[in-house]
Motif scaffolding. Structure first.
Motif, PDB file in Angstrom:
ATOM      1  N   SER A 171       0.789  -1.118  -0.064  1.00 32.63           N
ATOM      2  CA  SER A 171       0.051  -0.082   0.090  1.00 32.63           C
ATOM      3  C   SER A 171       0.780   1.129  -0.155  1.00 32.63           C
TER       4      SER A 171
ATOM      5  N   HIS B  72       0.976   5.690  -0.524  1.00 31.34           N
ATOM      6  CA  HIS B  72       0.234   6.981  -0.640  1.00 31.34           C
ATOM      7  C   HIS B  72       0.812   8.022  -0.923  1.00 31.34           C
TER       8      HIS B  72
ATOM      9  N   SER C   1      -3.276   4.894  -3.054  1.00 32.35           N
ATOM     10  CA  SER C   1      -4.602   5.677  -2.722  1.00 32.35           C
ATOM     11  C   SER C   1      -4.367   6.967  -1.752  1.00 32.35           C
ATOM     12  N   PRO C   2      -5.550   7.731  -1.690  1.00 33.98           N
ATOM     13  CA  PRO C   2      -6.764   7.444  -2.200  1.00 33.98           C
ATOM     14  C   PRO C   2      -6.715   8.178  -3.674  1.00 33.98           C
ATOM     15  N   PHE C   3      -7.721   7.479  -4.609  1.00 34.11           N
ATOM     16  CA  PHE C   3      -7.838   7.866  -5.804  1.00 34.11           C
ATOM     17  C   PHE C   3      -9.254   9.015  -5.703  1.00 34.11           C
TER      18      PHE C   3
ATOM     19  N   SER D  53     -13.544   7.792  -0.331  1.00 36.53           N
ATOM     20  CA  SER D  53     -13.671   6.544   0.006  1.00 36.53           C
ATOM     21  C   SER D  53     -14.808   6.277   1.119  1.00 36.53           C
TER      22      SER D  53
ATOM     23  N   PRO E 112      -7.777  13.109  -1.713  1.00 35.54           N
ATOM     24  CA  PRO E 112      -7.357  12.459  -3.088  1.00 35.54           C
ATOM     25  C   PRO E 112      -5.976  12.852  -3.470  1.00 35.54           C
TER      26      PRO E 112
ATOM     27  N   TYR F   2      -0.278   9.311 -10.393  1.00 39.37           N
ATOM     28  CA  TYR F   2      -0.524   7.909 -11.081  1.00 39.37           C
ATOM     29  C   TYR F   2       0.461   7.867 -12.329  1.00 39.37           C
TER      30      TYR F   2
ATOM     31  N   ALA G 172      -5.028   1.710  -8.692  1.00 39.14           N
ATOM     32  CA  ALA G 172      -5.854   2.849  -7.948  1.00 39.14           C
ATOM     33  C   ALA G 172      -6.753   2.419  -6.922  1.00 39.14           C
ATOM     34  N   LEU G 173      -6.709   2.812  -5.875  1.00 39.82           N
ATOM     35  CA  LEU G 173      -7.533   2.534  -4.816  1.00 39.82           C
ATOM     36  C   LEU G 173      -8.125   3.807  -4.265  1.00 39.82           C
ATOM     37  N   GLY G 174      -9.489   3.779  -3.645  1.00 40.65           N
ATOM     38  CA  GLY G 174     -10.150   4.679  -3.002  1.00 40.65           C
ATOM     39  C   GLY G 174     -11.046   5.304  -3.545  1.00 40.65           C
TER      40      GLY G 174
END
Length: 260
Positions: A113, A115, A134-136, A139, A148, A154, A166-168
């Protein structure tokens, strides 16, 4: 001086790291849904990789859960934060170093993970097979956790040479934006776990993502008909329900479960 972590072997499933990664949280499932049954339905819809969280489970129950999921054909099962011999690998938090993973009985896949772009570069240098950044977006699973990231993060992270998911706050309508920003794919938790039909949500997400590198487009016919009859119709793969037998190995994956 500490030993340098062993670099992980290639992704165990066909096609390399997946475009869609599911993170579990059974507390978000609809009442009456089991986690194993839900993931099995998602595998039938095309899911190839899952990160198992469930930190509140006692070690024996969590190990049994990982072992049950590892029996689903073609599914790469990754244990979050805690190495486990039933899993194909471990997914580390941003603050965790891979030394413990390298000396553990966990499988060869290491994810991380992240950030920030700098954390992605560090993970790539330490041999991560993939990262989630993350976070995209905002959430619902972690309201107010972090703002975000800028979309440019990215594309910068992709230059590190490791697949970035991409997560979130990711839903089916966010997939195109994540890919356009430079992500390899997406990681999703609440959008699937909270869905009325998790398998249908997985199918909708996959329909918006490129296929794995070794998988031909759906419109391309197979070179020849495999033994045992024609292949399943598009969108309706053969059943991957958990088997009562411990003898059925996961297709194209190394066995990662304890003896019966």
């Amino acid at each position: 001086m500490s030993a340098r972590p062993t670099r992980p072997s290639p992704w165990p499933g066909p096609g390399g790291p997946p475009r869609l990664l599911l993170l579990t949280d059974r507390s978000q499932l609809s009442l009456g849904r089991s986690l194993v049954g839900t993931v099995a339905e998602c595998v039938e819809a095309g899911l190839r990789a899952v990160v198992v969280r469930e930190p509140d489970l006692d070690p024996r129950a969590r190990h049994a859960l990982l072992a049950a999921l590892a029996r689903l054909p073609g599914l790469v099962v990754i244990s979050s934060r805690l190495p486990d011999p039933a899993a194909h690998g471990v997914h580390l938090a941003a603050h965790q170093r891979p030394d413990r993973w390298a000396a553990s009985a966990a499988g060869p896949v290491m994810g991380r993970s992240c950030h920030a772009v700098g954390e992605v570069r560090t993970a790539a240098a330490e041999g991560a097979a993939y990262v989630v950044l993350s976070p995209f977006g905002v959430s619902p699973s972690k309201p107010g956790h972090l703002p975000p990231l800028p979309r440019t993060a990215y594309a910068e992270a992709a230059d590190a040479g490791v697949p970035v998911l991409a997560l979130g706050g990711i839903g089916r309508d966010d997939v195109a934006a994540a890919l356009a920003a430079g992500a390899h794919g997406v990681a999703v938790m609440g959008g699937v776990m909270r869905a009325r039909d998790p398998a249908a949500e997985v199918a909708a997400l996959l329909a918006r993502l490129p296929p794995p590198a070794s998988q031909p487009p759906a419109s391309q016919p197979p070179a020849s008909q495999p033994p045992g009859g024609p292949p399943p119709a598009p969108g309706r793969p053969r059943s991957t329900r958990p088997s009562a037998s411990c003898d059925a190995p996961s297709a194209a994956l190394p066995a990662r479960r304890p003896p019966c």
